[in-house]
Write a protein that holds these residues in place. Structure first.
Motif, PDB file in Angstrom:
ATOM      1  N   ALA A   1       8.358  -6.701   1.273  1.00 24.95           N
ATOM      2  CA  ALA A   1       8.662  -7.341  -0.006  1.00 24.95           C
ATOM      3  C   ALA A   1       7.734  -8.529  -0.249  1.00 24.95           C
ATOM      4  O   ALA A   1       7.244  -8.732  -1.369  1.00 24.95           O
ATOM      5  CB  ALA A   1      10.123  -7.783  -0.035  1.00 24.95           C
ATOM      6  N   ASP A   2       7.486  -9.305   0.800  1.00 26.12           N
ATOM      7  CA  ASP A   2       6.587 -10.461   0.663  1.00 26.12           C
ATOM      8  C   ASP A   2       5.168  -9.999   0.370  1.00 26.12           C
ATOM      9  O   ASP A   2       4.464 -10.590  -0.468  1.00 26.12           O
ATOM     10  CB  ASP A   2       6.626 -11.304   1.927  1.00 26.12           C
ATOM     11  CG  ASP A   2       7.972 -11.997   2.131  1.00 26.12           C
ATOM     12  OD1 ASP A   2       8.716 -12.155   1.145  1.00 26.12           O
ATOM     13  OD2 ASP A   2       8.286 -12.345   3.289  1.00 26.12           O
TER      14      ASP A   2
ATOM     15  N   ALA B   1       9.309   1.542  -4.981  1.00 26.99           N
ATOM     16  CA  ALA B   1       8.848   1.678  -6.364  1.00 26.99           C
ATOM     17  C   ALA B   1       7.595   0.847  -6.616  1.00 26.99           C
ATOM     18  O   ALA B   1       6.630   1.322  -7.235  1.00 26.99           O
ATOM     19  CB  ALA B   1       9.966   1.269  -7.317  1.00 26.99           C
ATOM     20  N   ARG B   2       7.582  -0.374  -6.110  1.00 26.72           N
ATOM     21  CA  ARG B   2       6.413  -1.237  -6.330  1.00 26.72           C
ATOM     22  C   ARG B   2       5.193  -0.689  -5.578  1.00 26.72           C
ATOM     23  O   ARG B   2       4.084  -0.631  -6.135  1.00 26.72           O
ATOM     24  CB  ARG B   2       6.737  -2.664  -5.855  1.00 26.72           C
ATOM     25  CG  ARG B   2       5.570  -3.648  -6.001  1.00 26.72           C
ATOM     26  CD  ARG B   2       5.233  -3.948  -7.438  1.00 26.72           C
ATOM     27  NE  ARG B   2       6.333  -4.648  -8.096  1.00 26.72           N
ATOM     28  CZ  ARG B   2       6.487  -5.966  -8.096  1.00 26.72           C
ATOM     29  NH1 ARG B   2       5.610  -6.741  -7.476  1.00 26.72           N
ATOM     30  NH2 ARG B   2       7.488  -6.514  -8.739  1.00 26.72           N
ATOM     31  N   ALA B   3       5.380  -0.269  -4.332  1.00 24.61           N
ATOM     32  CA  ALA B   3       4.250   0.203  -3.544  1.00 24.61           C
ATOM     33  C   ALA B   3       3.707   1.526  -4.073  1.00 24.61           C
ATOM     34  O   ALA B   3       2.488   1.734  -4.145  1.00 24.61           O
ATOM     35  CB  ALA B   3       4.670   0.346  -2.082  1.00 24.61           C
TER      36      ALA B   3
ATOM     37  N   PHE C   1      -0.226   4.935  -6.304  1.00 20.12           N
ATOM     38  CA  PHE C   1      -0.355   6.197  -7.042  1.00 20.12           C
ATOM     39  C   PHE C   1      -0.095   5.920  -8.521  1.00 20.12           C
ATOM     40  O   PHE C   1       1.007   6.162  -9.034  1.00 20.12           O
ATOM     41  CB  PHE C   1       0.633   7.237  -6.507  1.00 20.12           C
ATOM     42  CG  PHE C   1       0.509   7.486  -5.027  1.00 20.12           C
ATOM     43  CD1 PHE C   1      -0.566   8.203  -4.520  1.00 20.12           C
ATOM     44  CD2 PHE C   1       1.451   6.977  -4.145  1.00 20.12           C
ATOM     45  CE1 PHE C   1      -0.691   8.433  -3.158  1.00 20.12           C
ATOM     46  CE2 PHE C   1       1.333   7.187  -2.778  1.00 20.12           C
ATOM     47  CZ  PHE C   1       0.254   7.911  -2.290  1.00 20.12           C
ATOM     48  N   PRO C   2      -1.084   5.415  -9.244  1.00 22.52           N
ATOM     49  CA  PRO C   2      -0.879   5.042 -10.656  1.00 22.52           C
ATOM     50  C   PRO C   2      -0.535   6.229 -11.542  1.00 22.52           C
ATOM     51  O   PRO C   2      -0.083   6.032 -12.675  1.00 22.52           O
ATOM     52  CB  PRO C   2      -2.225   4.410 -11.044  1.00 22.52           C
ATOM     53  CG  PRO C   2      -3.204   4.880 -10.023  1.00 22.52           C
ATOM     54  CD  PRO C   2      -2.437   5.074  -8.760  1.00 22.52           C
ATOM     55  N   GLU C   3      -0.727   7.459 -11.052  1.00 24.19           N
ATOM     56  CA  GLU C   3      -0.370   8.623 -11.853  1.00 24.19           C
ATOM     57  C   GLU C   3       1.137   8.845 -11.935  1.00 24.19           C
ATOM     58  O   GLU C   3       1.621   9.635 -12.753  1.00 24.19           O
ATOM     59  CB  GLU C   3      -1.042   9.887 -11.295  1.00 24.19           C
ATOM     60  CG  GLU C   3      -0.659  10.246  -9.860  1.00 24.19           C
ATOM     61  CD  GLU C   3      -1.596   9.667  -8.825  1.00 24.19           C
ATOM     62  OE1 GLU C   3      -2.016  10.421  -7.925  1.00 24.19           O
ATOM     63  OE2 GLU C   3      -1.908   8.473  -8.907  1.00 24.19           O
ATOM     64  N   LEU C   4       1.918   8.161 -11.082  1.00 24.10           N
ATOM     65  CA  LEU C   4       3.377   8.286 -11.143  1.00 24.10           C
ATOM     66  C   LEU C   4       3.900   7.579 -12.395  1.00 24.10           C
ATOM     67  O   LEU C   4       3.459   6.490 -12.740  1.00 24.10           O
ATOM     68  CB  LEU C   4       4.017   7.677  -9.896  1.00 24.10           C
ATOM     69  CG  LEU C   4       3.720   8.406  -8.579  1.00 24.10           C
ATOM     70  CD1 LEU C   4       4.303   7.634  -7.405  1.00 24.10           C
ATOM     71  CD2 LEU C   4       4.264   9.824  -8.602  1.00 24.10           C
ATOM     72  N   SER C   5       4.868   8.201 -13.058  1.00 27.54           N
ATOM     73  CA  SER C   5       5.361   7.664 -14.324  1.00 27.54           C
ATOM     74  C   SER C   5       6.281   6.472 -14.111  1.00 27.54           C
ATOM     75  O   SER C   5       6.958   6.370 -13.077  1.00 27.54           O
ATOM     76  CB  SER C   5       6.126   8.746 -15.096  1.00 27.54           C
ATOM     77  OG  SER C   5       7.394   8.975 -14.508  1.00 27.54           O
TER      78      SER C   5
ATOM     79  N   LEU D   1       9.370   5.836 -11.185  1.00 29.17           N
ATOM     80  CA  LEU D   1       9.414   4.628 -10.355  1.00 29.17           C
ATOM     81  C   LEU D   1      10.704   3.856 -10.593  1.00 29.17           C
ATOM     82  O   LEU D   1      11.289   3.298  -9.661  1.00 29.17           O
ATOM     83  CB  LEU D   1       8.196   3.759 -10.646  1.00 29.17           C
ATOM     84  CG  LEU D   1       6.842   4.382 -10.283  1.00 29.17           C
ATOM     85  CD1 LEU D   1       5.699   3.507 -10.794  1.00 29.17           C
ATOM     86  CD2 LEU D   1       6.710   4.597  -8.780  1.00 29.17           C
ATOM     87  N   GLN D   2      11.167   3.829 -11.828  1.00 29.62           N
ATOM     88  CA  GLN D   2      12.429   3.139 -12.115  1.00 29.62           C
ATOM     89  C   GLN D   2      13.592   3.808 -11.392  1.00 29.62           C
ATOM     90  O   GLN D   2      14.476   3.131 -10.841  1.00 29.62           O
ATOM     91  CB  GLN D   2      12.697   3.135 -13.624  1.00 29.62           C
ATOM     92  CG  GLN D   2      14.062   2.549 -13.978  1.00 29.62           C
ATOM     93  CD  GLN D   2      14.308   2.541 -15.459  1.00 29.62           C
ATOM     94  OE1 GLN D   2      13.739   1.707 -16.176  1.00 29.62           O
ATOM     95  NE2 GLN D   2      15.149   3.457 -15.945  1.00 29.62           N
ATOM     96  N   ALA D   3      13.620   5.147 -11.391  1.00 24.28           N
ATOM     97  CA  ALA D   3      14.704   5.857 -10.707  1.00 24.28           C
ATOM     98  C   ALA D   3      14.715   5.516  -9.220  1.00 24.28           C
ATOM     99  O   ALA D   3      15.779   5.318  -8.618  1.00 24.28           O
ATOM    100  CB  ALA D   3      14.557   7.361 -10.920  1.00 24.28           C
ATOM    101  N   ILE D   4      13.532   5.455  -8.609  1.00 23.72           N
ATOM    102  CA  ILE D   4      13.450   5.101  -7.189  1.00 23.72           C
ATOM    103  C   ILE D   4      13.929   3.668  -6.972  1.00 23.72           C
ATOM    104  O   ILE D   4      14.696   3.384  -6.049  1.00 23.72           O
ATOM    105  CB  ILE D   4      12.007   5.291  -6.687  1.00 23.72           C
ATOM    106  CG1 ILE D   4      11.650   6.782  -6.657  1.00 23.72           C
ATOM    107  CG2 ILE D   4      11.823   4.659  -5.303  1.00 23.72           C
ATOM    108  CD1 ILE D   4      10.200   7.072  -6.349  1.00 23.72           C
TER     109      ILE D   4
END
Length: 443
Positions: free
Chosen positions: A303-304, A327-329, A334-338, A342-345
């Motif tokens: 997280a840090d 979600a952040r990582a 992988f910028p192709e992920l929507s 990422l929000q669901a994760i």
């Protein structure tokens, strides 16, 4: 007036014949489906190949997706000029989630003695067969044919694994590699682009007459259309899925890896039932525990490293942070992920008062995947398809809150806020009761 269907298969009329069953959503049926049916039927000398559209719930779906009635009509039109092909409404007629084992048993019951059933599936689906409902029974109910193409085949270790788990010795049938997806066709229709030659002419005309898959208005997203910056390439790309699956196996232990595969399968199934993007749901299920292999100090360090600003309360609950860090990582790597995926994760452990359909699908799948056991879990599984997605989410949320209380675990302070956000959907708020949200503080 609706289409009058005429090519429905009647299993009771078959006698000593070899019947292929090709299942799918068929939303819409397209050329690749038909080429697969024809190729496998010819290669195995099948007397008939039956397209069997999957069932859907009776409650309201996204209005841009075809109803069961329309999907059956399109299947009927698609097979009209080929006497070897037919369609069946067997799965659509049955309420709730339809499992392949149940379908095959029903076919065994209705077919005359001496008929052979050959269940046809793609290589990608076959690779997950050992995690299907009642997988061990499948080999005794039908023969299996696997349609393969360049880049989608079955290797010897996978064959051995599924042979041992399911008692199946499949026939591998190469089919022409047509790269057509129903989701992409829906997006083309929504964008006003032609689909001629990608679907049979009669199906294309039916879609136009019925106004299926059309965009719903200015600023609204039609089914299959791209959401925000990226996502389509990843969720429709099996090599991307396979690469992340292999990477995940090295990041988490065997038990957690099996859980992630189970959540992916469960999320895909829920997505089919509730009209959510299936590819997006499968990928979210696979990736939801991306950071679960880290211990408590490791997740806080993660997280840090990612620059996350966490409250003191959240820092005291490191076991629930893996959704936020994943979600952040994943978004960074992988910028192709929507953004929706990422929000669901991010929300699958802590939740939110405004969960999207995909958020709820992942949350429910995490709770009800095949590896979870217990009477309450089984009871909740039986509600899939019998109640709406929001209502099912509420029941699963209530289950997790109760479980956390039974375990005397710390529950995140915003759980009550989330719970109360969903209560008006069920009944006016009363001081006690169990209805709508999802628990914070789930490990």
């Amino acid at each position: 007036m609706g289409h009058v269907r005429s090519n429905e298969w009647v299993p009771e009329k078959e006698e000593g014949r070899r019947i292929g069953i090709l299942g799918g959503t068929f939303d819409p049926v397209h050329a690749a489906h038909l080429v697969c049916a024809e190729a496998v039927g010819a290669a195995l000398g099948l007397d008939r190949v039956v397209l069997m559209p999957a069932g859907v719930p009776s409650f309201k779906r996204d209005t841009a997706a075809a109803s069961a009635e329309d999907r059956l009509s399109m299947a009927d039109l698609a097979v009209a000029d080929n006497p070897r092909l037919a369609y069946s409404g067997l799965e659509v007629e049955r309420a709730g989630v339809t499992y392949t084992a149940d379908t095959l048993r029903e076919l065994r019951r209705r077919l005359p003695a001496g008929c052979e059933i050959v269940f046809i599936m793609g290589a990608d689906s076959f690779l997950t067969l050992d995690r299907w409902h009642e997988a061990a029974s499948l080999g005794g109910l039908a023969s299996f044919a696997v349609a393969t193409r360049p880049g989608a085949t079955v290797d010897a270790p996978a064959l051995a694994r599924i042979r041992a788990a399911c008692g199946i010795e499949p026939v591998l049938v190469p089919v022409p590699p047509l790269d057509i997806a129903s989701r992409a066709l829906r997006a083309r229709v929504a964008a006003g682009e032609p689909i001629r030659y990608l679907v049979p002419d009669e199906v294309a005309s039916f879609i136009e007459r019925r106004g299926l898959y059309e965009a719903r208005g200015e600023g609204e997203r039609a089914v299959g259309a791209k959401q925000g910056g990226g996502g389509d390439a990843a969720r429709n790309d099996e090599p991307f899925f396979a690469a992340r699956r292999d990477e995940l196996q090295g990041r988490v232990g065997p038990r957690r890896f099996r859980h992630s595969l189970g959540v992916s399968d469960a999320a895909g199934e829920l997505a089919r039932v509730y009209g959510v993007d299936e590819g997006e749901a499968r990928l979210a299920g696979l990736l939801h525990d991306w950071d679960k292999g880290l211990d408590d100090p490791g997740i806080l360090a993660r997280a840090d490293e990612l620059g996350l600003e966490l409250s003191d309360e959240l820092r005291s609950m490191p076991r629930v942070l893996h959704g936020i860090t994943a979600a952040r990582a994943l978004g960074r790597d992988f910028p192709e992920l929507s953004p929706a995926l990422l929000q669901a994760i991010e929300r699958h452990t802590l939740g939110a008062p405004d969960m999207s359909d995909l958020d709820m699908v992942l949350y429910i799948a995490d709770a009800l995947e095949p590896g979870r056991e217990g009477k309450r879990v089984e009871k909740l599984r039986r509600q899939i398809g019998k109640m709406g997605l929001r209502e099912l989410f509420v029941e699963v949320y209530a289950y997790w809150v109760e479980l956390m209380m039974e375990r005397k675990s710390h529950i995140y302070s915003k759980t009550v806020d989330i719970w109360n956000a969903y209560m008006p959907a069920r009944r006016p708020f009363v001081a006690s009761g169990s209805d709508d949200p999802m628990p914070y503080g789930r490990a």
